[in-house]
Design a protein around this motif. Structure first.
Motif, PDB file in Angstrom:
ATOM      1  N   GLY A 128      -7.883 -22.976  14.722  1.00  0.00           N
ATOM      2  CA  GLY A 128      -8.898 -23.610  15.547  1.00  0.00           C
ATOM      3  C   GLY A 128      -8.911 -25.108  15.337  1.00  0.00           C
ATOM      4  O   GLY A 128      -8.151 -25.647  14.530  1.00  0.00           O
ATOM      5  N   PRO A 129      -9.790 -25.827  16.041  1.00  0.00           N
ATOM      6  CA  PRO A 129      -9.792 -27.295  16.012  1.00  0.00           C
ATOM      7  C   PRO A 129     -10.315 -27.841  14.678  1.00  0.00           C
ATOM      8  O   PRO A 129     -11.202 -27.271  14.051  1.00  0.00           O
ATOM      9  N   GLU A 130      -9.747 -28.981  14.269  1.00  0.00           N
ATOM     10  CA  GLU A 130     -10.223 -29.671  13.073  1.00  0.00           C
ATOM     11  C   GLU A 130     -11.378 -30.617  13.407  1.00  0.00           C
ATOM     12  O   GLU A 130     -12.182 -30.945  12.537  1.00  0.00           O
ATOM     13  N   HIS A 173     -15.056 -26.725   6.691  1.00  0.00           N
ATOM     14  CA  HIS A 173     -14.476 -25.448   6.301  1.00  0.00           C
ATOM     15  C   HIS A 173     -13.837 -24.847   7.553  1.00  0.00           C
ATOM     16  O   HIS A 173     -14.051 -25.334   8.659  1.00  0.00           O
ATOM     17  N   THR A 174     -13.055 -23.808   7.374  1.00  0.00           N
ATOM     18  CA  THR A 174     -12.424 -23.170   8.537  1.00  0.00           C
ATOM     19  C   THR A 174     -13.288 -22.048   9.099  1.00  0.00           C
ATOM     20  O   THR A 174     -12.825 -21.254   9.922  1.00  0.00           O
ATOM     21  N   SER A 175     -14.570 -21.997   8.681  1.00  0.00           N
ATOM     22  CA  SER A 175     -15.478 -20.977   9.218  1.00  0.00           C
ATOM     23  C   SER A 175     -15.721 -21.168  10.707  1.00  0.00           C
ATOM     24  O   SER A 175     -16.131 -20.219  11.390  1.00  0.00           O
ATOM     25  N   ASN A 176     -15.491 -22.387  11.205  1.00  0.00           N
ATOM     26  CA  ASN A 176     -15.653 -22.599  12.645  1.00  0.00           C
ATOM     27  C   ASN A 176     -14.736 -21.684  13.451  1.00  0.00           C
ATOM     28  O   ASN A 176     -15.069 -21.255  14.553  1.00  0.00           O
ATOM     29  N   VAL A 177     -13.567 -21.376  12.888  1.00  0.00           N
ATOM     30  CA  VAL A 177     -12.628 -20.486  13.578  1.00  0.00           C
ATOM     31  C   VAL A 177     -13.203 -19.075  13.639  1.00  0.00           C
ATOM     32  O   VAL A 177     -13.000 -18.346  14.617  1.00  0.00           O
ATOM     33  N   GLN A 178     -13.935 -18.671  12.606  1.00  0.00           N
ATOM     34  CA  GLN A 178     -14.563 -17.347  12.621  1.00  0.00           C
ATOM     35  C   GLN A 178     -15.543 -17.228  13.790  1.00  0.00           C
ATOM     36  O   GLN A 178     -15.558 -16.211  14.498  1.00  0.00           O
ATOM     37  N   ILE A 179     -16.362 -18.265  13.984  1.00  0.00           N
ATOM     38  CA  ILE A 179     -17.343 -18.227  15.078  1.00  0.00           C
ATOM     39  C   ILE A 179     -16.636 -18.154  16.425  1.00  0.00           C
ATOM     40  O   ILE A 179     -16.994 -17.346  17.298  1.00  0.00           O
ATOM     41  N   ARG A 180     -15.628 -18.989  16.613  1.00  0.00           N
ATOM     42  CA  ARG A 180     -14.894 -18.977  17.886  1.00  0.00           C
ATOM     43  C   ARG A 180     -14.202 -17.635  18.103  1.00  0.00           C
ATOM     44  O   ARG A 180     -14.124 -17.147  19.231  1.00  0.00           O
ATOM     45  N   PRO A 200      -6.230 -20.114   7.800  1.00  0.00           N
ATOM     46  CA  PRO A 200      -5.794 -21.223   6.951  1.00  0.00           C
ATOM     47  C   PRO A 200      -5.861 -22.544   7.722  1.00  0.00           C
ATOM     48  O   PRO A 200      -5.683 -22.572   8.940  1.00  0.00           O
ATOM     49  N   GLY A 201      -6.143 -23.642   7.023  1.00  0.00           N
ATOM     50  CA  GLY A 201      -6.175 -24.933   7.713  1.00  0.00           C
ATOM     51  C   GLY A 201      -6.711 -26.035   6.824  1.00  0.00           C
ATOM     52  O   GLY A 201      -7.175 -25.815   5.701  1.00  0.00           O
ATOM     53  N   ARG A 202      -6.669 -27.248   7.372  1.00  0.00           N
ATOM     54  CA  ARG A 202      -7.115 -28.439   6.656  1.00  0.00           C
ATOM     55  C   ARG A 202      -8.578 -28.704   6.966  1.00  0.00           C
ATOM     56  O   ARG A 202      -9.015 -28.568   8.113  1.00  0.00           O
ATOM     57  N   VAL A 203      -9.327 -29.116   5.938  1.00  0.00           N
ATOM     58  CA  VAL A 203     -10.750 -29.410   6.099  1.00  0.00           C
ATOM     59  C   VAL A 203     -11.052 -30.751   5.424  1.00  0.00           C
ATOM     60  O   VAL A 203     -10.253 -31.272   4.646  1.00  0.00           O
ATOM     61  N   TYR A 204     -12.237 -31.296   5.722  1.00  0.00           N
ATOM     62  CA  TYR A 204     -12.579 -32.647   5.277  1.00  0.00           C
ATOM     63  C   TYR A 204     -14.012 -32.680   4.752  1.00  0.00           C
ATOM     64  O   TYR A 204     -14.913 -32.106   5.350  1.00  0.00           O
ATOM     65  N   ARG A 205     -14.207 -33.391   3.637  1.00  0.00           N
ATOM     66  CA  ARG A 205     -15.548 -33.599   3.099  1.00  0.00           C
ATOM     67  C   ARG A 205     -15.629 -35.002   2.505  1.00  0.00           C
ATOM     68  O   ARG A 205     -14.642 -35.507   1.959  1.00  0.00           O
TER      69      ARG A 205
END
Length: 351
Positions: A128-130, A173-180, A200-205
């Motif tokens: 999903g989108p970053e 987090h990549t939880s956004n992909v779960q919602i989509r 799997p994916g890249r995340v930012y904090r």
């Protein structure tokens, strides 16, 4: 016509030729049957009778110039080729230049291994989108409006809007992909179908870069939604994963915790891979190292995605690939993953 002759005269004098291809282009442009000089000779027929003699002399001079220049260019190109061919051949007695092979980055190695383990037990890979909206990154995941993660000091916001749920940010987090994914499956033909995916994916904090933290890192999250999914399914899945990724002797414990999007929630600890559980500075002398968070998907999250929590249940988990790689290969500094130091990367050539 006099102007055309003068213009072409200047063009020929300014022409340069350094190889055979350019020489042939010169010939076609000026000396061929359809070349510029020939066309001027053809147009001489339409000139006034009293001007033909003077124009003919100019054209002859132009043609001689074009031919002389062509001859000079031809000799120069041939001389250049002879010089090049007279160079000594390759010395076959010299040692072979080694064909240095690259290697995969350690994060890529571990990422592929994690995907392989979960694919073998029926999980597929979703992406999903970053760059995400607040709704998919926080709101749909049951984060409170005043949760600290929604503040600028913890999250990189790209754009603030009048509607907070539509604020644009770099996903944490990549939880956004779960919602989509849940929204997509909910609206699929034939109704809801079970979900079993990892993301799997890249995340930012917004964190200070140190040996144990970075402003960007990689996660693998997973979700399983179906009828009659229980906490035992979560434990069995993660037990299998840890044993496959590390060793059969690795110990695992579930520690009660809290996450907005799961209830009940648990942190997953494993016995320290560096000291074997006896205690060291990596595990802070406890013998245990946290590797992931997990829990049963909160009913509010299911409702936000249009799924009936009375009919469907599920579990979710998430882990940092950097942390897993540090434990698996005993890397002490997180920053090494992003420095592209070949002295570090060459240590993984044999994997």
């Amino acid at each position: 016509m006099t102007e055309s002759i003068a213009q072409l005269y200047a063009e020929i004098e300014a022409a340069t030729v350094t190889n055979k291809e350019q020489l042939e282009q010169y010939r076609l442009r000026y000396l061929s049957k359809k070349g510029a000089v020939t066309e001027l000779f053809e147009s001489l027929k339409t000139a006034a009778a009293e001007d033909r003699r003077a124009l003919g002399q100019q054209l002859n001079s132009l043609k001689n110039l074009a031919q002389d220049r062509f001859q000079a260019f031809q000799e120069a190109v041939e001389a250049s080729e002879q010089t090049a061919s007279s160079q000594p051949p390759v010395d076959l007695t010299l040692p072979v230049v080694p064909n240095l092979m690259g290697t995969q980055h350690p994060l890529s190695i571990v990422r592929q291994r994690i995907i392989q383990i979960f694919e073998r037990i029926g999980f597929n890979v979703a992406d999903g989108p970053e760059i995400e909206t607040d709704w998919y990154n926080f709101g749909a995941l049951n984060f409170a409006d005043n949760h600290p993660a929604r503040e600028m000091q913890d999250t990189f916001f790209v754009e603030k809007t009048d509607t907070p749920s539509q604020d644009v940010l770099l996903r944490t987090h990549t939880s956004n992909v779960q919602i989509r994914l849940m929204e997509q499956v909910r609206n699929s033909p034939g109704g809801f179908r079970p979900i079993r995916s990892i993301m799997p994916g890249r995340v930012y904090r917004n964190e200070a870069i140190s040996a144990r933290a970075h402003c960007q890192f990689h996660q693998v999250e997973g979700i399983y939604i179906d009828r009659n999914v229980g906490f035992k399914d979560l434990k069995d899945t993660l037990y299998h994963f840890v044993k496959e990724l590390f060793t059969k002797d690795t110990k695992i414990r579930f520690r009660p915790s809290y996450f907005p999007f799961t209830e009940p929630s648990a942190e997953i600890d494993i016995s320290c891979q560096i000291c074997g559980g006896s205690g060291c500075n990596v595990c802070k002398y406890t013998g245990w190292v946290e590797i992931a968070g997990s829990g049963m998907v909160d009913p509010n999250v299911l409702i936000n995605c249009g799924i009936d929590p009375d009919e469907f249940t599920g579990f979710a988990f998430g882990m940092g690939i950097e942390r897993i790689t540090m434990l698996k290969y005993q890397v002490r500094d997180l920053r090494l993953y992003f420095e592209n130091d070949v002295r570090f990367l060459r240590q993984f050539e044999g994997l």
